[in-house]
Design a protein around this motif. Structure first.
Motif, PDB file in Angstrom:
ATOM      1  N   ASN A   1       0.816  -1.212   0.000  1.00 13.17           N
ATOM      2  CA  ASN A   1       0.000   0.000   0.000  1.00 13.17           C
ATOM      3  C   ASN A   1       0.854   1.270   0.000  1.00 13.17           C
ATOM      4  O   ASN A   1       0.592   2.213  -0.750  1.00 13.17           O
ATOM      5  CB  ASN A   1      -0.925  -0.001   1.213  1.00 13.17           C
TER       6      ASN A   1
ATOM      7  N   THR B   1       7.271   9.394   2.507  1.00 13.43           N
ATOM      8  CA  THR B   1       6.560   8.181   2.186  1.00 13.43           C
ATOM      9  C   THR B   1       5.984   8.273   0.787  1.00 13.43           C
ATOM     10  O   THR B   1       5.773   9.374   0.265  1.00 13.43           O
ATOM     11  CB  THR B   1       5.435   7.917   3.210  1.00 13.43           C
TER      12      THR B   1
ATOM     13  N   ASN C   1       9.783   1.572   6.160  1.00 10.99           N
ATOM     14  CA  ASN C   1       8.462   1.139   6.613  1.00 10.99           C
ATOM     15  C   ASN C   1       7.618   0.731   5.420  1.00 10.99           C
ATOM     16  O   ASN C   1       7.704   1.353   4.352  1.00 10.99           O
ATOM     17  CB  ASN C   1       7.787   2.273   7.368  1.00 10.99           C
TER      18      ASN C   1
ATOM     19  N   ASN D   1       3.482  -0.588   4.551  1.00 14.84           N
ATOM     20  CA  ASN D   1       2.117  -0.908   4.981  1.00 14.84           C
ATOM     21  C   ASN D   1       1.562  -1.907   3.987  1.00 14.84           C
ATOM     22  O   ASN D   1       1.331  -1.564   2.826  1.00 14.84           O
ATOM     23  CB  ASN D   1       1.273   0.358   5.011  1.00 14.84           C
TER      24      ASN D   1
ATOM     25  N   GLY E   1      -2.742  -3.703   5.717  1.00 15.66           N
ATOM     26  CA  GLY E   1      -3.077  -3.157   7.022  1.00 15.66           C
ATOM     27  C   GLY E   1      -2.074  -3.431   8.125  1.00 15.66           C
ATOM     28  O   GLY E   1      -2.293  -3.042   9.276  1.00 15.66           O
TER      29      GLY E   1
ATOM     30  N   GLN F   1       1.898  -2.984   9.541  1.00 15.54           N
ATOM     31  CA  GLN F   1       3.115  -2.199   9.394  1.00 15.54           C
ATOM     32  C   GLN F   1       4.336  -3.106   9.532  1.00 15.54           C
ATOM     33  O   GLN F   1       4.439  -3.886  10.478  1.00 15.54           O
ATOM     34  CB  GLN F   1       3.182  -1.106  10.469  1.00 15.54           C
TER      35      GLN F   1
END
Length: 115
Positions: free
Chosen positions: A32, A50, A96, A98, A101, A103
């Protein structure tokens, strides 16, 4: 699941540049969003940059105009180009992701900006 491996941190003088890399274990188009956070000693982890939906960049105000987030689809890798580095950019930088849903985090790569 997603495994993330960061690289590219190190020691750099103020005004210098570094490029961080984050290699993902799966096709990044299935993720995502991916991005970079950082945590300086005594501080909370904060968002640096991000890629929302793996295409829309978002930056912290403190790095706008100096940092650029990008991706290489073929390598399933996201980069953070950091220019005009300042001592206050010193931190451990974490990748990071995603995914569905959840992390996921890399182990972090340290960046030290000092003369």
């Amino acid at each position: 699941q997603v495994q993330l491996v960061e690289s590219g941190g190190g020691l750099v003088q103020p005004g210098g540049s570094l490029r961080l890399s984050c290699a993902a274990s799966r096709n990044i188009f299935s993720i995502n969003s991916m991005g970079w956070y950082r945590q300086a000693p005594g501080n909370q982890r904060e968002l640096v940059a991000t890629l929302i939906s793996i295409s829309i960049p978002k930056y912290a105000d403190s790095v706008k105009g100096r940092f650029t987030i990008s991706r290489d689809n073929a390598k399933n890798t996201v980069y953070l180009q950091m220019n005009s580095l300042k001592p206050e950019d010193t931190a451990v930088y974490y990748c990071n992701a995603n995914f569905c849903g959840v992390q996921y985090w890399g182990k972090g790569t340290p960046v030290t900006v000092s003369s």
